[in-house]
Motif scaffolding. Sequence first.
Motif, PDB file in Angstrom:
ATOM      1  N   ARG A 237      45.175  33.809  38.581  1.00  0.00           N
ATOM      2  CA  ARG A 237      45.520  35.189  38.906  1.00  0.00           C
ATOM      3  C   ARG A 237      46.339  35.812  37.774  1.00  0.00           C
ATOM      4  N   THR A 238      47.206  35.005  37.163  1.00  0.00           N
ATOM      5  CA  THR A 238      48.011  35.503  36.045  1.00  0.00           C
ATOM      6  C   THR A 238      47.122  35.948  34.885  1.00  0.00           C
ATOM      7  N   ASP A 239      46.063  35.201  34.625  1.00  0.00           N
ATOM      8  CA  ASP A 239      45.109  35.585  33.569  1.00  0.00           C
ATOM      9  C   ASP A 239      44.472  36.940  33.883  1.00  0.00           C
ATOM     10  N   ILE A 240      44.112  37.136  35.155  1.00  0.00           N
ATOM     11  CA  ILE A 240      43.498  38.411  35.565  1.00  0.00           C
ATOM     12  C   ILE A 240      44.521  39.545  35.413  1.00  0.00           C
ATOM     13  N   GLU A 241      45.760  39.285  35.811  1.00  0.00           N
ATOM     14  CA  GLU A 241      46.813  40.305  35.673  1.00  0.00           C
ATOM     15  C   GLU A 241      47.014  40.676  34.209  1.00  0.00           C
ATOM     16  N   HIS A 242      46.955  39.669  33.339  1.00  0.00           N
ATOM     17  CA  HIS A 242      47.107  39.920  31.905  1.00  0.00           C
ATOM     18  C   HIS A 242      45.940  40.767  31.379  1.00  0.00           C
ATOM     19  N   TYR A 243      44.730  40.465  31.852  1.00  0.00           N
ATOM     20  CA  TYR A 243      43.540  41.230  31.451  1.00  0.00           C
ATOM     21  C   TYR A 243      43.676  42.694  31.879  1.00  0.00           C
ATOM     22  N   ILE A 244      44.120  42.909  33.120  1.00  0.00           N
ATOM     23  CA  ILE A 244      44.310  44.274  33.628  1.00  0.00           C
ATOM     24  C   ILE A 244      45.355  45.011  32.792  1.00  0.00           C
ATOM     25  N   GLY A 245      46.404  44.275  32.417  1.00  0.00           N
ATOM     26  CA  GLY A 245      47.448  44.875  31.595  1.00  0.00           C
ATOM     27  C   GLY A 245      46.936  45.280  30.228  1.00  0.00           C
TER      28      GLY A 245
ATOM     29  N   THR B 251      33.758  50.311  46.218  1.00  0.00           N
ATOM     30  CA  THR B 251      34.965  49.703  45.661  1.00  0.00           C
ATOM     31  C   THR B 251      34.744  49.349  44.198  1.00  0.00           C
ATOM     32  N   ASP B 252      33.668  49.906  43.626  1.00  0.00           N
ATOM     33  CA  ASP B 252      33.283  49.412  42.295  1.00  0.00           C
ATOM     34  C   ASP B 252      32.921  50.541  41.350  1.00  0.00           C
ATOM     35  N   ALA B 253      33.903  51.296  40.942  1.00  0.00           N
ATOM     36  CA  ALA B 253      33.627  52.396  40.010  1.00  0.00           C
ATOM     37  C   ALA B 253      33.254  51.858  38.630  1.00  0.00           C
ATOM     38  N   ALA B 254      33.606  50.602  38.373  1.00  0.00           N
ATOM     39  CA  ALA B 254      33.376  50.050  37.040  1.00  0.00           C
ATOM     40  C   ALA B 254      31.987  49.474  36.918  1.00  0.00           C
ATOM     41  N   SER B 255      31.624  49.200  35.673  1.00  0.00           N
ATOM     42  CA  SER B 255      30.398  48.459  35.383  1.00  0.00           C
ATOM     43  C   SER B 255      30.712  47.524  34.229  1.00  0.00           C
ATOM     44  N   ASP B 256      29.761  46.656  33.921  1.00  0.00           N
ATOM     45  CA  ASP B 256      29.946  45.748  32.783  1.00  0.00           C
ATOM     46  C   ASP B 256      29.651  46.443  31.464  1.00  0.00           C
ATOM     47  N   GLU B 257      29.056  47.638  31.517  1.00  0.00           N
ATOM     48  CA  GLU B 257      28.569  48.289  30.312  1.00  0.00           C
ATOM     49  C   GLU B 257      29.601  49.235  29.712  1.00  0.00           C
TER      50      GLU B 257
ATOM     51  N   ILE C 256      41.827  45.257  44.638  1.00  0.00           N
ATOM     52  CA  ILE C 256      40.372  45.160  44.484  1.00  0.00           C
ATOM     53  C   ILE C 256      40.009  44.234  43.326  1.00  0.00           C
ATOM     54  N   PHE C 257      40.876  44.205  42.307  1.00  0.00           N
ATOM     55  CA  PHE C 257      40.599  43.400  41.118  1.00  0.00           C
ATOM     56  C   PHE C 257      40.753  41.893  41.373  1.00  0.00           C
ATOM     57  N   PHE C 258      41.243  41.522  42.548  1.00  0.00           N
ATOM     58  CA  PHE C 258      41.485  40.112  42.847  1.00  0.00           C
ATOM     59  C   PHE C 258      40.712  39.613  44.067  1.00  0.00           C
ATOM     60  N   GLN C 259      40.184  40.534  44.850  1.00  0.00           N
ATOM     61  CA  GLN C 259      39.556  40.168  46.122  1.00  0.00           C
ATOM     62  C   GLN C 259      38.030  40.146  46.019  1.00  0.00           C
ATOM     63  N   PRO C 260      37.381  39.344  46.893  1.00  0.00           N
ATOM     64  CA  PRO C 260      35.907  39.315  46.902  1.00  0.00           C
ATOM     65  C   PRO C 260      35.319  40.685  47.219  1.00  0.00           C
ATOM     66  N   CYS C 261      34.185  40.963  46.621  1.00  0.00           N
ATOM     67  CA  CYS C 261      33.451  42.191  46.919  1.00  0.00           C
ATOM     68  C   CYS C 261      32.178  41.822  47.690  1.00  0.00           C
TER      69      CYS C 261
ATOM     70  N   GLY D 232      31.944  37.246  44.474  1.00  0.00           N
ATOM     71  CA  GLY D 232      32.045  38.154  43.342  1.00  0.00           C
ATOM     72  C   GLY D 232      33.340  38.944  43.371  1.00  0.00           C
ATOM     73  N   VAL D 233      33.802  39.328  42.183  1.00  0.00           N
ATOM     74  CA  VAL D 233      35.019  40.140  42.057  1.00  0.00           C
ATOM     75  C   VAL D 233      34.744  41.274  41.072  1.00  0.00           C
ATOM     76  N   ASN D 234      35.065  42.491  41.491  1.00  0.00           N
ATOM     77  CA  ASN D 234      34.819  43.676  40.677  1.00  0.00           C
ATOM     78  C   ASN D 234      35.977  43.982  39.735  1.00  0.00           C
ATOM     79  N   LEU D 235      35.983  43.327  38.591  1.00  0.00           N
ATOM     80  CA  LEU D 235      36.947  43.684  37.556  1.00  0.00           C
ATOM     81  C   LEU D 235      36.386  44.830  36.715  1.00  0.00           C
ATOM     82  N   PRO D 236      37.230  45.694  36.184  1.00  0.00           N
ATOM     83  CA  PRO D 236      36.727  46.726  35.262  1.00  0.00           C
ATOM     84  C   PRO D 236      36.131  46.078  34.012  1.00  0.00           C
ATOM     85  N   ASN D 237      34.948  46.502  33.641  1.00  0.00           N
ATOM     86  CA  ASN D 237      34.280  46.073  32.396  1.00  0.00           C
ATOM     87  C   ASN D 237      33.818  44.614  32.389  1.00  0.00           C
TER      88      ASN D 237
END
Length: 289
Positions: A217-225, A282-288, A234-239, A184-189
Motif C-alpha cells: 500500500r505504501t508503494d501505491i501511496e508513493h505512486y499517487i504522490g 469509479t474509473d475516470a482514468a485509463s492506461d493511455e 478508489i485507488f486501493f480498493q477492488p473495482c 482489479g484496481v483502478n489506479l490513474p494511468n
Amino acid sequence: MTNREIKALISLLDDPEIAPQIQEKIQTLGETIIPFLEESWEETLDTQQQQRLEDLIHHLQFEGLKQRLRVWRDSGGENLLEGMWLLNSYQYPDADFQVLNRAIEQLRFEVWTLLQPEMHPADQVQTLNHVLFRAHKFAANTQNFHSPANSMLHRVLETRRGNPLTLCVIYLLVAQRLKLPVFGVNLPNLFVLTYRLEPPLEPFYINCYNRGLVLSRTDIEHYIGQLNLTPNEIFFQPCSHLDIVRRALRNLQFSFEKMQEPSKAAEVAQLLAILTDDAPTTDAASDEE
C-alpha cells in the motif's frame, strides 16, 4: 424472406435511385443477412458496390455488438471474459469466445499443476508470475503502446504483448479460476491487481505491466504522490468487472484517436456510453493517459 428474395433485394443496391431505401430495408433484417452480403461482395467487381456492402456489413455487426453489450450490462457485467470478448469483436467480429476461453483455461491448468496446498499467497503469486511472464513470456508492449491490438484479448494471447489492463485481465481471469482472492484496481494511468488477505493482514498489489511485481500500500501511496494526486480510497480498493471493461474501452478509444482514426474512436465512444450512461463510474482514468 426467402434466400432468393434476399439476393434480389441486395441486387437492387446497384440502382442509385432506390439504394438508400434498400439499405434501410436491409438494415432492418439484422445480422442474419450478413452472409448474403458477403457473397454478393465476392461476386461483384464494382469497387463502389463493394464499399457499400462493406459499410452495410459493418453497420449490422456494430448494431449487433451494441445490443449484446447492453445484454451483458443488464446481466450485471459479471462475466469479465465475455465483456472483453465483446470489446474484441468490435475489431474482430469473427473472434471465437471459446478460443479465448480455452486459452485462459490452459493457463489456469498450467498454474494449477504447480500450486501446492496451503501455499503462501506470495508463493501463489510467484507461481502465476512464473507461468505467465517466464514460461509464456507475456510482457508490456512498449514498442507499440498505443496500438489498438493491445486492447484486443485474442491478439494479446497470440502475441504475448499487451497494455497494463489486458495483461492484468489475463492474470485476473486465471487467478479467479484458481479461486484466489485477486481483483482489479483502478489506479490513474496504470491498472493493477490486488490480492486481498484476511484482516488484520494488509492486502498487497500486483503490477502485471512489470512482470507481476508485488507492491505494498505504501508503494501505491508513493505512486499517487508522484502524480500529485489526492489519495482516494478508489485507488486501493477492488473495482468491478464493469469498471474494467469501461476502462478497456477508454483505452481503445484513445488508441484510435492516437492512430488518427476518428470514426472508429467515435464508435467506441458509443460502446462506452452503453456502459456508462445511468451507471455509477469509479474509473475516470485509463492506461493511455
